[in-house]
Design a protein around this motif. Structure first.
Motif, PDB file in Angstrom:
ATOM      1  N   ALA A   1       0.834  -1.207   0.000  1.00 27.65           N
ATOM      2  CA  ALA A   1       0.000   0.000   0.000  1.00 27.65           C
ATOM      3  C   ALA A   1       0.865   1.252   0.000  1.00 27.65           C
ATOM      4  O   ALA A   1       0.652   2.171  -0.799  1.00 27.65           O
ATOM      5  N   GLN A   2       1.855   1.292   0.879  1.00 32.60           N
ATOM      6  CA  GLN A   2       2.725   2.463   0.975  1.00 32.60           C
ATOM      7  C   GLN A   2       3.474   2.707  -0.329  1.00 32.60           C
ATOM      8  O   GLN A   2       3.594   3.838  -0.786  1.00 32.60           O
ATOM      9  N   ARG A   3       3.946   1.657  -0.940  1.00 31.87           N
ATOM     10  CA  ARG A   3       4.689   1.777  -2.201  1.00 31.87           C
ATOM     11  C   ARG A   3       3.829   2.389  -3.311  1.00 31.87           C
ATOM     12  O   ARG A   3       4.337   3.043  -4.222  1.00 31.87           O
ATOM     13  N   HIS A   4       2.519   2.198  -3.212  1.00 29.40           N
ATOM     14  CA  HIS A   4       1.616   2.712  -4.245  1.00 29.40           C
ATOM     15  C   HIS A   4       0.820   3.924  -3.778  1.00 29.40           C
ATOM     16  O   HIS A   4      -0.173   4.300  -4.399  1.00 29.40           O
ATOM     17  N   GLY A   5       1.251   4.542  -2.673  1.00 28.04           N
ATOM     18  CA  GLY A   5       0.659   5.800  -2.213  1.00 28.04           C
ATOM     19  C   GLY A   5      -0.752   5.662  -1.673  1.00 28.04           C
ATOM     20  O   GLY A   5      -1.577   6.558  -1.853  1.00 28.04           O
ATOM     21  N   MET A   6      -1.045   4.538  -1.028  1.00 30.44           N
ATOM     22  CA  MET A   6      -2.367   4.339  -0.459  1.00 30.44           C
ATOM     23  C   MET A   6      -2.230   3.715   0.923  1.00 30.44           C
ATOM     24  O   MET A   6      -1.129   3.350   1.329  1.00 30.44           O
ATOM     25  N   THR A   7      -3.334   3.617   1.640  1.00 30.47           N
ATOM     26  CA  THR A   7      -3.303   2.982   2.952  1.00 30.47           C
ATOM     27  C   THR A   7      -3.616   1.495   2.809  1.00 30.47           C
ATOM     28  O   THR A   7      -4.188   1.061   1.803  1.00 30.47           O
ATOM     29  N   ALA A   8      -3.256   0.729   3.837  1.00 32.77           N
ATOM     30  CA  ALA A   8      -3.574  -0.697   3.833  1.00 32.77           C
ATOM     31  C   ALA A   8      -5.085  -0.901   3.792  1.00 32.77           C
ATOM     32  O   ALA A   8      -5.581  -1.826   3.145  1.00 32.77           O
ATOM     33  N   LEU A   9      -5.828  -0.030   4.466  1.00 28.91           N
ATOM     34  CA  LEU A   9      -7.295  -0.136   4.449  1.00 28.91           C
ATOM     35  C   LEU A   9      -7.829   0.098   3.038  1.00 28.91           C
ATOM     36  O   LEU A   9      -8.715  -0.630   2.581  1.00 28.91           O
ATOM     37  N   ASP A  10      -7.294   1.085   2.330  1.00 28.39           N
ATOM     38  CA  ASP A  10      -7.704   1.321   0.936  1.00 28.39           C
ATOM     39  C   ASP A  10      -7.402   0.095   0.072  1.00 28.39           C
ATOM     40  O   ASP A  10      -8.218  -0.310  -0.748  1.00 28.39           O
ATOM     41  N   LEU A  11      -6.232  -0.486   0.275  1.00 28.43           N
ATOM     42  CA  LEU A  11      -5.850  -1.664  -0.502  1.00 28.43           C
ATOM     43  C   LEU A  11      -6.810  -2.817  -0.237  1.00 28.43           C
ATOM     44  O   LEU A  11      -7.240  -3.503  -1.160  1.00 28.43           O
ATOM     45  N   ARG A  12      -7.193  -3.005   1.023  1.00 28.76           N
ATOM     46  CA  ARG A  12      -8.176  -4.046   1.360  1.00 28.76           C
ATOM     47  C   ARG A  12      -9.512  -3.763   0.685  1.00 28.76           C
ATOM     48  O   ARG A  12     -10.152  -4.664   0.158  1.00 28.76           O
ATOM     49  N   ARG A  13      -9.927  -2.510   0.693  1.00 34.46           N
ATOM     50  CA  ARG A  13     -11.216  -2.146   0.085  1.00 34.46           C
ATOM     51  C   ARG A  13     -11.219  -2.395  -1.419  1.00 34.46           C
ATOM     52  O   ARG A  13     -12.216  -2.843  -1.971  1.00 34.46           O
ATOM     53  N   HIS A  14     -10.109  -2.099  -2.078  1.00 37.30           N
ATOM     54  CA  HIS A  14     -10.029  -2.309  -3.529  1.00 37.30           C
ATOM     55  C   HIS A  14      -9.962  -3.785  -3.887  1.00 37.30           C
ATOM     56  O   HIS A  14     -10.177  -4.156  -5.041  1.00 37.30           O
ATOM     57  N   ASN A  15      -9.648  -4.612  -2.909  1.00 34.98           N
ATOM     58  CA  ASN A  15      -9.516  -6.053  -3.130  1.00 34.98           C
ATOM     59  C   ASN A  15     -10.436  -6.806  -2.177  1.00 34.98           C
ATOM     60  O   ASN A  15     -10.067  -7.839  -1.612  1.00 34.98           O
ATOM     61  N   ARG A  16     -11.628  -6.298  -2.025  1.00 36.44           N
ATOM     62  CA  ARG A  16     -12.598  -6.811  -1.054  1.00 36.44           C
ATOM     63  C   ARG A  16     -12.880  -8.309  -1.199  1.00 36.44           C
ATOM     64  O   ARG A  16     -13.055  -9.005  -0.217  1.00 36.44           O
ATOM     65  N   ARG A  17     -12.898  -8.811  -2.421  1.00 36.91           N
ATOM     66  CA  ARG A  17     -13.200 -10.236  -2.607  1.00 36.91           C
ATOM     67  C   ARG A  17     -12.087 -11.125  -2.051  1.00 36.91           C
ATOM     68  O   ARG A  17     -12.323 -12.270  -1.682  1.00 36.91           O
ATOM     69  N   LEU A  18     -10.862 -10.598  -1.977  1.00 32.37           N
ATOM     70  CA  LEU A  18      -9.745 -11.367  -1.428  1.00 32.37           C
ATOM     71  C   LEU A  18      -9.648 -11.249   0.088  1.00 32.37           C
ATOM     72  O   LEU A  18      -9.070 -12.113   0.746  1.00 32.37           O
TER      73      LEU A  18
END
Length: 76
Positions: free
Chosen positions: A40-57
């Motif tokens: 997440a940090q490497r792509h300028g987002m939060t871990a929570l945002d990353l989880r939300r974008h990949n909700r099915r996983l």
């Protein structure tokens, strides 16, 4: 007078500036030992945002378990 105030409102409309571009959707592959927070940090987002974008996983209430080779959606 009325048209000049409406033109000033439309010119300051609060939209994205010319320097900003919409986020780009990318798919990244998880490497050995990588963490959700690191990706997440490497792509300028939060871990929570990353989880939300990949909700099915990462279902709500479940731990975020990553595997090498897993593909995640990120927005940059």
């Amino acid at each position: 007078p009325r048209s000049s105030s409406s033109s000033s409102l439309s010119s300051s409309g609060g939209g994205a500036s010319e320097d900003e571009s919409p986020p780009v959707r990318r798919v990244v592959e998880v490497g050995a030992g990588e963490t959700l927070e690191g990706i997440a940090q490497r792509h300028g987002m939060t871990a929570l945002d990353l989880r939300r974008h990949n909700r099915r996983l990462f279902p709500v209430g479940e731990p975020a378990v990553l595997f090498e080779g897993m593909r995640l959606v990120v927005y940059e």
